[in-house]
Design an enzyme around this catalytic site. Structure first.
Site, PDB file in Angstrom:
ATOM      1  N   HIS A   1       9.031  -8.252  23.302  1.00 41.02           N
ATOM      2  CA  HIS A   1       9.236  -7.493  24.537  1.00 41.02           C
ATOM      3  C   HIS A   1       9.098  -8.308  25.811  1.00 41.02           C
ATOM      4  CE1 HIS A   1       9.291  -3.379  22.781  1.00 41.02           C
ATOM      5  NE2 HIS A   1       8.556  -3.957  21.843  1.00 41.02           N
TER       6      HIS A   1
ATOM      7  N   LYS B   1       6.372   1.499  38.717  1.00 42.21           N
ATOM      8  CA  LYS B   1       6.229   0.686  37.514  1.00 42.21           C
ATOM      9  C   LYS B   1       4.904  -0.053  37.650  1.00 42.21           C
ATOM     10  CE  LYS B   1      10.163  -1.358  38.654  1.00 42.21           C
ATOM     11  NZ  LYS B   1      11.072  -1.587  37.550  1.00 42.21           N
ATOM     12  N   ARG B   2       4.452  -0.741  36.593  1.00 42.06           N
ATOM     13  CA  ARG B   2       3.247  -1.550  36.726  1.00 42.06           C
ATOM     14  C   ARG B   2       3.419  -2.548  37.876  1.00 42.06           C
ATOM     15  NH1 ARG B   2      -0.801  -0.999  32.751  1.00 42.06           N
ATOM     16  NH2 ARG B   2      -1.796  -2.619  34.001  1.00 42.06           N
TER      17      ARG B   2
ATOM     18  N   LYS C   1       7.858  -8.325  39.111  1.00 43.61           N
ATOM     19  CA  LYS C   1       8.613  -7.100  39.427  1.00 43.61           C
ATOM     20  C   LYS C   1       8.898  -6.986  40.928  1.00 43.61           C
ATOM     21  CE  LYS C   1       6.557  -4.581  35.508  1.00 43.61           C
ATOM     22  NZ  LYS C   1       7.676  -4.139  34.639  1.00 43.61           N
TER      23      LYS C   1
ATOM     24  N   THR D   1      12.874   0.261  31.486  1.00 45.37           N
ATOM     25  CA  THR D   1      13.306   1.557  30.955  1.00 45.37           C
ATOM     26  C   THR D   1      13.270   2.617  32.055  1.00 45.37           C
ATOM     27  OG1 THR D   1      11.047   1.777  30.125  1.00 45.37           O
ATOM     28  CG2 THR D   1      12.757   1.242  28.519  1.00 45.37           C
TER      29      THR D   1
ATOM     30  N   LYS E   1      15.830   5.965  33.236  1.00 44.68           N
ATOM     31  CA  LYS E   1      15.426   7.343  33.586  1.00 44.68           C
ATOM     32  C   LYS E   1      16.016   7.734  34.944  1.00 44.68           C
ATOM     33  CE  LYS E   1      11.309   6.273  31.033  1.00 44.68           C
ATOM     34  NZ  LYS E   1       9.954   5.690  31.130  1.00 44.68           N
TER      35      LYS E   1
END
Ligand code: HTE
Length: 837
Positions: A369, A560-561, A566, A668, A672
């Site tokens: 992952h 998100k985290r 990110k 992911t 959504k």
């Protein structure tokens, strides 16, 4: 609930004994829980309703297991340290199609279902994407009628609760089981023993065969708790089996008999520690001994469970074991399974090594992952030797045989031996868990096309050269039940009114929406739904952030985290840029925006926590500046979790997916948002690339360096001159450095400033800034053309068919597990019967 084939006794209750849902609800409320109407609190009602629905799930689970036992099917086990399930009630009501009945039954208590649902605590047994993926997969497996069991840990404390004080993240324990967990059923009689510590002895039996025995161990009991997983309107109910650690009885007794009562109790604590708490780091390892204990505890208990089931049906004959069993390892966290299955087969079931190895390497499959080096698990050999001495021996044996193969392929090449060895040399030698997983598996997959290509060309390149046939891609997906039908009921109705309801179970059908993207009436309805969803989010933000959002403004969301790769930082730099424009009066034609950011930082991740503080301070300054009010509002949502996302994604206009290219394996959340009609602003990273391909570049805001460009930029990256050459970025830095956002807390943002300015900044934030701002102004322009925006929004939903986890799971099933769904089997059987007739 167990997947064991148990014979049904004549006097066992038949499903028909479940009467009216209304009666069952009252029975549970008045008798199981012993309440009366004056105590009609939503918590008791929630419990009574959950028990009512659980009864129906248990009944369906029983018939599902009976049918499978009759049909002798191949089963998959999805082994994962994380399952981020969220709430179960609404999902179960949707999948069992009980909404009308439930609403009717609740009338007598004068409460709305929504109110009752809100009493449920999220099951937060995961960190982020990896754990939520496991949960979406379980929904898809059940909905596709596939015989798949999830195996995980029943942590007492899940993901911590986050609150914000003075802009800083505060962590509080998540005691999610305190008020009871009505969905689970324990099966203590199926508990397993898991060994730790001790040492290994050997003896030779009468036949001259050498045996290794792991003795003097300190055993821990693994007690199973089963959670039902309903498929969508198909009568299938699968199982998620979660293990709780407990002390064994004799463990305590022994100490007790020696007169050391308190030592005995202390030992009990040690055993129970194992399933006490989820480690809260995402995409980074922490190397704690307790974490390794969790990994072995889960893996050993789960493999024993499967082998016990096998023996109950087939005796000690393992000839066909790999025709009927397959294990999917969710990242390397359960990769000790490779060695543990060898141990169980060779030591406990007296199998020859080669035979056991054949079984292991035809049943194990590994999903990677992440490419981030800090997440690659390595365990020190001395730790292994102390905690799991027999497993270390087995790993050494696997390695010796594997390096033999390497020597055949690359004769005399000792560098290759060192490079590929399962043991990394050094002061303290380390076991490379990803290598163990690759060597022991028949399948290795990445989670998006780009990610899999990068695994093959980079991280695992030499393994790819050795075994190209093992490598494959399985692009992630999310379940359209929770992430559209359940969380966005108004859009669900609108879509179904136009294209029927088949899309819920066959998400490919969503593409028929394309026909209406230009239809004025449909657009108006689409707009009205988005608007009412935005109202819900306005309430949430008001309640938790005390910030007023306005539904007329663009809702720009990144949840998100919190992680440097990110780039929540890039987002907030852009927010500061907009703020500067407002202060300068450059507001003509500016599109008003509400920017929402949410996510948890790992408690030990300093930079991530600093970024949260910066976001909060920037939000504070902007929100109290009256000049900004018409154009810009910023909120940091505390305690982002699955349930929050169910309100957030239906209300979002713009989905921020802005990671440094090559770093986000898939993502992911991006899927959504897309399903719910948000448009993505994103880099060419992870599954963004496939989203862009599906929806087309006119319906996606692309920016930033590509993975390849990034490699060459790094060589002579000079962020300071990039800042100096960018009017916008230098203004942003000037404002931050002036202390404008931390007037009474000097220097608190120095680390962040220095990180962006550092030539070795791995995330290239400065490099992508201008390109990001350009894309953001295209967003602003596009939003002003309402009709155009609606077209894009509809086309995003209509193009999201590929991102259903049903598609992903169908590929796992066909290409890795080779399962047949119960439904398929029945049609096959019917076909055969027809042929014979
Ligand atoms: C990826 C994300 C991907 C998701 O898996 C992630 N990998 C981890 N967490 C994720 O969300 C991960 C956590 C701990 C250790 C190793 C990896 O970052 C599901 O969508 O891009 O595949």
């Amino acid at each position: 609930m167990s997947n064991k084939s148990t014979k049904i006794h004549k006097s066992e209750p038949k499903n028909t004994l479940l009467t009216d849902l209304n009666d069952d609800l009252n029975r549970h409320f008045y008798y199981t829980l012993g309440r009366d109407k004056t105590e009609g609190s939503r918590l008791y009602l929630y419990h009574a309703l959950a028990l009512t629905i659980r009864d129906r799930l248990v009944a369906k689970c029983r018939t599902t297991n009976e049918q499978r036992a009759k049909q002798k099917t191949k089963k998959a086990a999805y082994i994962s340290l994380e399952f981020l399930m969220g709430r179960a009630l609404g999902n179960a009501i949707l999948n069992l199609d009980l909404e009308q009945e439930v609403n009717k039954a609740l009338k007598q208590y004068s409460v709305e279902l929504e109110n009752v649902s809100n009493a449920e605590h999220d099951a937060g047994l995961g960190n982020g994407g990896l754990g939520r993926l496991a949960a979406c997969f379980l929904d898809s497996c059940a909905s596709l009628s596939l015989p798949v069991v999830g195996y995980g840990i029943r942590y007492e404390y899940g993901m911590f609760n986050q609150s914000i004080q003075n802009g800083y993240q505060i962590e509080q324990p998540d005691n999610w089981l305190r008020e009871g967990h009505p969905w689970e059923l324990s099966a203590p009689e199926q508990s397993k023993r898991v060994k730790f510590f001790g040492h290994v002895e050997s003896y030779t039996d009468k036949a001259g065969r050498n045996h290794r025995v792991w003795v003097n161990t300190q055993d821990v009991l693994a007690v199973p708790y089963d959670v039902p997983i309903p498929g969508y309107k198909n009568d299938v109910v699968n199982t998620l089996r979660l293990w709780k650690s407990e002390a064994t009885d004799e463990f305590n007794l022994r100490e007790f008999n020696e007169g050391s009562y308190s030592d005995a109790v202390a030992q009990k604590n040690l055993a129970e520690q194992i399933s006490m708490v989820l480690y809260p780091n995402d995409s980074s390892e922490n190397g704690k001994e307790l974490r390794l204990r969790q990994q072995y505890f889960l893996t050993s208990a789960s493999l024993q469970d499967i082998i016990d089931n096998w023996i109950a049906e087939h005796g000690e004959n393992f000839e066909e074991f790999s025709d009927f069993n397959v294990f999917q390892l969710n990242d390397t966290h359960p990769s000790i399974a490779v060695a543990e299955l060898m141990r169980l087969l060779v030591d406990d079931h007296e199998m020859e090594w080669d035979k056991a190895w054949e079984i292991t390497t035809s049943t194990m499959a590994y999903t990677n992952h992440t490419l981030l080096p800090e997440a690659l698990e390595r365990w020190s050999v001395p730790l292994f030797e102390r905690l799991l001495p027999r497993l270390l021996e087995i790993i050494y044996e696997i390695n010796a045989r594997f390096l033999g193969e390497v020597a055949t392929k690359w004769p005399g090449d000792s560098d290759k031996q060192r490079e590929l060895s399962l043991i990394e040399e050094g002061d303290v030698p380390q076991i490379r868990m990803a290598y163990l997983a690759i060597v022991g598996s028949f399948s290795v997959n990445g989670v998006a096309a780009l990610h899999t290509e990068l695994l093959k060309s980079g991280l695992f390149n030499t393994f790819y050269k050795l075994w190209p046939e093992k490598f494959n891609n399985k692009t992630n997906g999310v379940t359209p039940r929770r992430w559209l039908a359940h969380c966005n009921p108004n859009l669900k109705s609108l879509i179904s009114n136009y294209i029927g309801t088949k899309w819920v179970s066959n998400f490919d059908n969503i593409k028929s929406l394309r026909r209406f993207y230009d239809d004025k009436e449909f657009q108006d309805k689409w707009y009205a739904v988005k608007k009412s969803n935005k109202e819900q989010l306005v309430d949430l933000v008001k309640q938790h952030c005390d910030v007023e959002f306005d539904t007329n403004m663009l809702f720009d969301v990144q949840v998100k985290r919190i992680h440097e790769y990110k780039r929540q930082l890039l987002n907030i730099l852009h927010v500061i840029h907009l703020y500067i424009q407002i202060c300068k009066g450059n507001t003509e034609n500016m599109t008003p925006r509400c920017v929402l950011i949410g996510g948890k930082a790992a408690p030990g991740y300093h930079m991530a926590k600093q970024i949260i503080k910066l976001i909060n301070n920037v939000a504070e300054v902007i929100n109290k500046d009256d000049r900004a009010k018409p154009y810009l509002r910023v909120a940091f949502l505390p305690n982002y979790n699955v349930t929050a996302m169910e309100t957030i994604c239906p209300a979002t206009d713009l989905s921020e997916q802005i990671s440094t290219a090559g770093k986000e394996a898939s993502g992911t959340g991006n899927m959504k948002f897309m399903m719910n009609g948000a448009i993505t602003i994103g880099t060419l990273d992870g599954a963004n690339i496939e989203i862009l391909e599906s929806v087309g570049k006119d319906n996606f805001f692309l920016f930033g360096a590509t993975t390849e460009e990034i490699h060459s930029i790094r060589n002579n990256y000079d962020p300071i001159s990039i800042i100096n050459n960018s009017e916008n970025l230098s203004a942003v830095f000037k404002l931050i450095e002036s202390g404008h956002f931390n007037l009474f807390e000097p220097h608190i943002f120095d680390d962040i400033i220095n990180a962006v300015k550092c030539p070795s900044d791995p995330w290239l934030t400065a490099y992508d800034f201008d390109s990001y701002c350009d894309a953001q102004s295209l967003v602003s322009n596009a939003y002003q053309d309402k009709k155009q925006w609606l077209r894009m929004s509809i086309l995003n939903t209509a193009s999201s068919g590929k991102f259903s986890s049903d598609r992903t799971i169908a590929q796992y099933s066909d290409e890795i597990w080779q399962l047949k769904s119960d439904a398929k089997k029945i049609t096959d059987k019917e076909k055969l019967e027809k042929q014979h007739a």
